[in-house]
Write an enzyme that holds these catalytic residues in place. Structure first.
Site, PDB file in Angstrom:
ATOM      1  CE1 TYR A 178      -3.657  -2.425   0.365  1.00 47.37           C
ATOM      2  CE2 TYR A 178      -4.667  -0.469   1.304  1.00 47.37           C
ATOM      3  CZ  TYR A 178      -4.778  -1.726   0.765  1.00 47.37           C
ATOM      4  OH  TYR A 178      -6.023  -2.288   0.628  1.00 47.37           O
TER       5      TYR A 178
ATOM      6  CE  LYS B 272       1.366 -17.385  -3.549  1.00 52.64           C
ATOM      7  NZ  LYS B 272       0.443 -18.553  -3.647  1.00 52.64           N
TER       8      LYS B 272
ATOM      9  CG  ASP C  52      -2.579 -19.969  -2.218  1.00 54.74           C
ATOM     10  OD1 ASP C  52      -2.023 -20.027  -1.098  1.00 54.74           O
ATOM     11  OD2 ASP C  52      -2.148 -20.575  -3.218  1.00 54.74           O
TER      12      ASP C  52
ATOM     13  CG  ASP D  70      -8.216  -4.443   1.515  1.00 53.88           C
ATOM     14  OD1 ASP D  70      -9.153  -3.972   2.182  1.00 53.88           O
ATOM     15  OD2 ASP D  70      -8.161  -4.389   0.271  1.00 53.88           O
TER      16      ASP D  70
ATOM     17  CG  ASP E 285     -13.829  -6.696   2.304  1.00 55.86           C
ATOM     18  OD1 ASP E 285     -13.560  -6.016   3.313  1.00 55.86           O
ATOM     19  OD2 ASP E 285     -14.293  -6.213   1.245  1.00 55.86           O
TER      20      ASP E 285
HETATM   21  C1  IPM Z   1     -10.422  -0.994   4.102  1.00 56.24           C
HETATM   22  C2  IPM Z   1     -10.706  -0.343   2.781  1.00 56.24           C
HETATM   23  C3  IPM Z   1      -9.552   0.588   2.436  1.00 56.24           C
HETATM   24  C4  IPM Z   1      -8.312  -0.251   2.305  1.00 56.24           C
HETATM   25  C5  IPM Z   1      -9.777   1.455   1.191  1.00 56.24           C
HETATM   26  C6  IPM Z   1     -11.049   2.268   1.295  1.00 56.24           C
HETATM   27  C7  IPM Z   1      -8.605   2.340   0.903  1.00 56.24           C
HETATM   28  O1  IPM Z   1     -10.923  -1.289   1.812  1.00 56.24           O
HETATM   29  O2  IPM Z   1     -10.293  -0.276   5.113  1.00 56.24           O
HETATM   30  O3  IPM Z   1     -10.351  -2.224   4.135  1.00 56.24           O
HETATM   31  O4  IPM Z   1      -8.037  -0.803   1.232  1.00 56.24           O
HETATM   32  O5  IPM Z   1      -7.589  -0.380   3.281  1.00 56.24           O
HETATM   33 MG    MG Z   2     -11.006  -3.288   2.542  1.00 51.32          MG
END
Ligand code: IPM
Ligand code: MG
Length: 353
Positions: free
Chosen positions: A137, A188, A220, A244, A248
């Site tokens: 990042y 990885k 993975d 990240d 999710d």
């Molecule tokens: C998160 C979001 C952010 C990230 C974005 C909005 C930049 O997806 O907080 O997970 O990628 O970190």
């Molecule tokens: Mg995110």
């Protein structure tokens, strides 16, 4: 002592969910002063900058920060520097909020809302510890360049030094000590040298935490295991980008990303608190958003940064109570429950308090 909380509503559903969370915070009668500022797309519109100087200064002097969400289609075409996300990433890196805690807990009342079979997810309680201020990042060099043959090439750099790995590792080991004492480090290392080092440093650290059982998993496989048998995990520690993505996936195991709070802490425990979900521009301003992730983020803020864990417990109990009452926003709605608006959900939590 008065605590100063900076509220950053942001974009999309951010303002509506933050309004409910602030309402809940106000009900607790704590000695807290609240200020607010612009970040993300709304800051771009007002000042041209997703993280205005004034916001950054306020954030530096606050004891804790509560953020809604940033981003939306309106700014998608903007150059990288004036994208809303830059505001969020700037806050994380300027304040050195390197430790991101993303719990994924399945509330028993919501077992039906998960897309996975109830037996796979019931009782789920995972903590993802994501490194937040390094890795690909923020690595340099980065950009899009034109080669001699006229073709464009995009490039980023995936880099971690030992001290960055060690400090997030310590946070994860300490979190594991307070929970099930199992830590899975995700890398990885079969392909990327940077994560070979990551794995080595985690091994070194493990010697200092003999009560925690450390394991390693390739990313993975971790993605697959999360949807196959998620209850095998207790605490997961990983780098910025893998964290990240995996957070999710973990969030969705619980039925709705609309339920999950997060904390991003610096080395002294100062933190920024935000829901794991995004700005959901498609439902913004319609009173459909679930404010519970933001309300639960307030609970995390009280516990981690403001030393008010009794108040945090009260909020979490109040959330349980409204779920028991069968109140649901659209994202967690199921048969036999009562559909409520963002504001009604906030009011119900206040009433339960
Ligand atoms: C998160 C979001 C952010 C990230 C974005 C909005 C930049 O997806 O907080 O997970 O990628 O970190
Ligand atoms: Mg995110």
């Amino acid at each position: 002592m008065t605590n100063n909380v900076l509220v950053l509503p942001g974009d999309g559903i951010g303002p509506e969910i933050v309004t409910e969370a602030v309402k809940v915070l106000g009900t607790l009668n704590l000695d807290i002063e609240i200020d607010s500022a612009l970040v993300g797309g709304s800051a771009v519109d007002a000042t041209g900058n997703p993280l205005p100087e004034e916001t950054l200064n306020k954030a530096r002097s606050a004891d804790a920060i509560l953020l809604g969400a940033v981003g939306g289609p309106k700014w998608d075409g903007n150059p990288m520097e004036s994208r809303p996300e830059k505001g969020l990433l700037g806050l994380r890196s300027e304040l050195e909020l390197f430790a991101n805690f993303r719990p994924a807990i399945l509330y028993p009342q919501l077992a039906e809302a998960s897309t996975l079979k109830p037996e796979v997810v019931s009782g789920l309680d995972i903590l993802i510890v994501r490194e937040l201020t390094g890795g690909i990042y923020f690595g340099q060099p980065r950009g899009i360049r034109t080669l001699e043959n006229g073709e464009r090439e995009g490039y980023n750099t995936y880099v971690y030094n030992e001290s960055e790995i060690r400090r997030i590792g310590r946070q994860a080991f300490e979190a594991a000590q307070k929970r099930g004492k199992r830590l899975c480090s995700v890398d990885k290392s079969n392909v990327l040298e940077v994560t070979v080092l990551w794995k080595e440093v985690m091994e070194e650290l493990a010697k200092e935490y003999p009560d925690v059982e450390l394991s390693h998993m390739l990313v993975d496989n971790a993605a697959m295991q999360l949807v196959r048998a998620p209850k095998q995990f207790d605490v997961v520690v990983t780098g910025n980008m893998f964290g990240d993505i995996l957070s999710d996936a973990a969030a969705m195991l619980t039925g709705s990303i609309g339920m999950l709070p997060s904390a991003s802490l610096d080395k002294d425990g100062k933190g920024m608190y935000e829901p794991c979900h995004g700005s959901a521009p498609d439902i913004a301003g319609q009173g459909k958003a679930n404010p519970l992730a933001t309300i639960l983020s307030v609970a995390m803020m009280l516990r981690y940064s403001l030393d008010e864990s009794a108040a945090a417990d009260r909020i979490e109990a109040a959330v349980q109570k409204v779920l028991d009452q069968g109140l649901r926003t659209g994202d967690i709605m199921s048969e036999g429950c009562t559909l409520v608006s963002t504001e009604e959900m906030g009011d119900a939590v206040v009433a339960a308090l």
